[in-house]
Design a protein around this motif. Sequence first.
Motif, PDB file in Angstrom:
ATOM      1  N   ALA A 164       0.837  -1.192   0.000  1.00  0.00           N
ATOM      2  CA  ALA A 164       0.000   0.000   0.000  1.00  0.00           C
ATOM      3  C   ALA A 164       0.878   1.250   0.000  1.00  0.00           C
ATOM      4  N   VAL A 165       0.341   2.308  -0.626  1.00  0.00           N
ATOM      5  CA  VAL A 165       1.006   3.611  -0.661  1.00  0.00           C
ATOM      6  C   VAL A 165       0.557   4.423   0.554  1.00  0.00           C
ATOM      7  N   PRO A 166       1.486   5.082   1.258  1.00  0.00           N
ATOM      8  CA  PRO A 166       2.944   5.135   1.042  1.00  0.00           C
ATOM      9  C   PRO A 166       3.611   3.831   1.485  1.00  0.00           C
ATOM     10  N   PHE A 167       4.677   3.449   0.767  1.00  0.00           N
ATOM     11  CA  PHE A 167       5.293   2.157   1.001  1.00  0.00           C
ATOM     12  C   PHE A 167       5.949   2.079   2.374  1.00  0.00           C
ATOM     13  N   ARG A 168       5.515   1.098   3.141  1.00  0.00           N
ATOM     14  CA  ARG A 168       6.122   0.835   4.443  1.00  0.00           C
ATOM     15  C   ARG A 168       6.506  -0.639   4.578  1.00  0.00           C
ATOM     16  N   GLU A 169       6.211  -1.403   3.536  1.00  0.00           N
ATOM     17  CA  GLU A 169       6.509  -2.831   3.543  1.00  0.00           C
ATOM     18  C   GLU A 169       7.262  -3.192   2.267  1.00  0.00           C
ATOM     19  N   ALA A 170       7.928  -4.337   2.304  1.00  0.00           N
ATOM     20  CA  ALA A 170       8.625  -4.837   1.120  1.00  0.00           C
ATOM     21  C   ALA A 170       7.638  -5.524   0.184  1.00  0.00           C
ATOM     22  N   VAL A 171       8.044  -5.694  -1.053  1.00  0.00           N
ATOM     23  CA  VAL A 171       7.227  -6.391  -2.040  1.00  0.00           C
ATOM     24  C   VAL A 171       7.176  -7.882  -1.721  1.00  0.00           C
ATOM     25  N   ASP A 172       5.987  -8.456  -1.809  1.00  0.00           N
ATOM     26  CA  ASP A 172       5.835  -9.913  -1.731  1.00  0.00           C
ATOM     27  C   ASP A 172       5.898 -10.447  -3.155  1.00  0.00           C
ATOM     28  N   PRO A 173       6.947 -11.171  -3.522  1.00  0.00           N
ATOM     29  CA  PRO A 173       7.083 -11.649  -4.910  1.00  0.00           C
ATOM     30  C   PRO A 173       5.888 -12.467  -5.392  1.00  0.00           C
ATOM     31  N   ALA A 174       5.193 -13.132  -4.471  1.00  0.00           N
ATOM     32  CA  ALA A 174       4.058 -13.964  -4.861  1.00  0.00           C
ATOM     33  C   ALA A 174       2.918 -13.144  -5.462  1.00  0.00           C
ATOM     34  N   GLY A 175       2.881 -11.853  -5.163  1.00  0.00           N
ATOM     35  CA  GLY A 175       1.803 -11.019  -5.677  1.00  0.00           C
ATOM     36  C   GLY A 175       2.111 -10.312  -6.984  1.00  0.00           C
TER      37      GLY A 175
END
Length: 205
Positions: A117-128
Motif C-alpha cells: 500500500a502507498v505510502p510504502f512501508r513494507e517490502a514487495v511480496d514476490p508472490a503477488g
Amino acid sequence: MFDLDGTLIRGSAAAVEIARRLGLEAETDELERAFAAGRLTPARFAALAVELWTELTEAQVAAAFEGAPWLAGIREVWSEIRARGERCAVISLSPAFFVERLLDWGADAAYGSRWPAVPFREAVDPAGILDAAAKVRIADELCGRYGLGRADCVAYGDSMSDARLFGVVPVSVAVNADHHVRDIATHAYRGGDLREAYALVAGRG
C-alpha cells in the motif's frame, strides 16, 4: 482483454508516469530498460521501484493516472463492448493500485500486481507480482467466471509480456506494438484512438 503499459497508455507506462511525479524519471527509466532487456524479473523490478519511490503518495498516484497519455475512446469502446453483452478486462503487470482505477472507466475487471500500500512501508511480496504467464492464468479465470472459453476472447497488447496471451486466443490486436507481438497478432494498429483499434474486430460476429 487489454494490456495497460504501451497499449492503453500510448508510448508510456504506469511506472514512467509515477516516476515523473516523483522527479525520478532517469532512475526509473534505467529499471524499465533493464526489465525490457530481461535483466530484471517483474518481482525484482517491483522491489527496486518500491525502494526508489519511498516518498510516493496517493495524490501523486492519482495525478500520474490522470496525466497519463491515454488512448482516446477507451470509455466509449468499453461501453460498446458491454452494450453488446460482452465483457472487458485489463490485465497488467503494473501495480494494482494504478490498474484498478480503470474500473471507474467501465472495465468489468482490472488486474495488476499486488504492490504494498502507498505510502510504502513494507517490502514487495514476490508472490503477488504478475508475469506473462499470469496473464494467461487470469484470462482463464475470467473465462470461467463468465462462462466463456479462450475461443471467445480478443486480446490487445503491445510487447513481449502479451505474447503468451496472444498465443492462446484466436483474435489479437497489436496496438502500437513491437515485433514480438506485431508478428503474431491477427491485426495491427498504430495510432492514438482505441475506437479505431476496436473497429478492426468489432464486426467479427
